[in-house]
Design a protein around this motif. Structure first.
Motif, short mmCIF file in Angstrom:
data_model
loop_
_atom_site.label_atom_id
_atom_site.label_comp_id
_atom_site.label_asym_id
_atom_site.label_seq_id
_atom_site.Cartn_x
_atom_site.Cartn_y
_atom_site.Cartn_z
N PRO A 1 0.96 -0.77 0.19
CA PRO A 1 0.15 0.10 -0.30
C PRO A 1 0.60 1.39 -0.14
O PRO A 1 2.13 1.03 0.41
CB PRO A 1 -0.74 0.02 1.30
N PRO A 2 -0.11 2.69 0.13
CA PRO A 2 1.21 3.30 -0.21
C PRO A 2 1.26 4.31 1.22
O PRO A 2 0.65 3.70 1.86
CB PRO A 2 -0.01 4.13 -1.54
N PRO A 3 2.52 4.42 1.50
CA PRO A 3 2.15 5.46 2.33
C PRO A 3 1.69 5.96 2.86
O PRO A 3 1.56 7.45 1.60
CB PRO A 3 3.90 5.52 2.48
N PRO A 4 1.85 6.89 4.23
CA PRO A 4 0.79 8.02 4.35
C PRO A 4 1.39 8.52 4.15
O PRO A 4 0.31 10.13 3.22
CB PRO A 4 0.19 7.68 6.15
N ASP A 5 2.66 9.42 4.30
CA ASP A 5 3.60 10.77 3.85
C ASP A 5 4.43 9.72 3.00
O ASP A 5 5.22 9.14 3.92
CB ASP A 5 4.13 10.71 5.34
N PRO A 6 4.01 10.47 1.60
CA PRO A 6 4.89 9.62 0.24
C PRO A 6 6.78 10.27 1.46
O PRO A 6 7.86 9.02 0.70
CB PRO A 6 4.65 10.16 -0.62
N ALA A 7 6.72 11.39 1.39
CA ALA A 7 8.22 11.96 1.58
C ALA A 7 8.62 11.39 2.84
O ALA A 7 9.66 11.24 2.62
CB ALA A 7 8.12 13.62 1.79
N ALA A 8 8.04 10.71 3.85
CA ALA A 8 8.55 9.39 4.80
C ALA A 8 9.52 8.28 4.68
O ALA A 8 9.70 7.91 5.48
CB ALA A 8 7.60 9.96 6.51
N GLY A 9 8.40 7.96 3.84
CA GLY A 9 8.62 6.81 3.53
C GLY A 9 9.78 6.12 2.05
O GLY A 9 9.47 5.06 1.82
N LEU A 10 10.41 6.93 2.30
CA LEU A 10 11.69 7.06 1.09
C LEU A 10 12.63 6.97 1.57
O LEU A 10 12.87 7.10 2.72
CB LEU A 10 11.94 8.60 0.80
#
Length: 184
Positions: free
Chosen positions: A52-61
């Motif tokens: 699933p996509p992360p809630p905060d894309p920037a935090a999921g990098l």
């Protein structure tokens, strides 16, 4: 008595100059749209390549985009998303597969979207072939091991001119940098 010959020549020259300016103005390429504006409809649908996509894309990098100062200079021309080998990889948007194979020592898949935007995914064992049409969110392969970061998907985006863009901008996301004190 003054001659009218220079004035008579000035009118046709002015007309020729105006025609040249009009031709150049209509032949010049339009201002490129932002990545989020490119697609088959007014509001393109972009999907996160891992589910699933992360809630905060920037935090999921694992590592973010670092624009190089010049096309030939060092930089990080995409983002790294943490994932285990074997994880399903999905295309970020609808398009056509333009490459599915090995580059140097790693498998790579490239999708061309409307407007010339291209997304790349590596290392990905493709389950698609060149020429296949894909929908946004469609599975294109599975994460392989190797690449420049172990246990991650490197996801890149280039526009029609070949300029690398931050993939997070497909979602209208601007990375917010947060500074925290060292003592915490």
């Amino acid at each position: 008595m003054p001659t009218r010959r220079p004035l008579i020549l000035l009118v046709p020259l002015t007309l020729v100059l105006l025609l040249i300016i009009a031709a150049v103005a209509t032949a010049a390429p339009a201002t490129p749209a932002s990545p989020a504006a490119e697609g088959t409809s007014a509001t393109p649908r972009w999907e996160w390549p891992l589910q699933p996509p992360p809630p905060d894309p920037a935090a999921g990098l694992t590592r973010g985009f670092e624009r190089p100062p010049a096309p030939w200079a060092a930089g990080h021309r995409g983002v790294d998303l943490p994932a285990a080998p074997g994880t399903a990889v999905h295309t970020a948007g609808a398009g056509r597969i333009t490459f599915a194979g090995i580059v140097v020592d790693r498998p790579l898949v490239v999708v061309e979207h409307a407007g010339g935007l291209r997304t790349s995914y590596e290392p990905v064992r493709p389950q698609v072939e060149v020429g296949d049409a894909v929908a946004a969110g469609e599975r294109i392969g599975s994460l392989a091991s190797g690449g420049h970061c172990e246990g991650c998907l490197h996801w890149g985006v280039r526009n029609a001119a070949g300029t690398y863009l931050d993939p997070l901008h497909l979602f209208g996301t601007r990375v917010q940098i947060r500074l925290y004190p060292l003592g915490r």
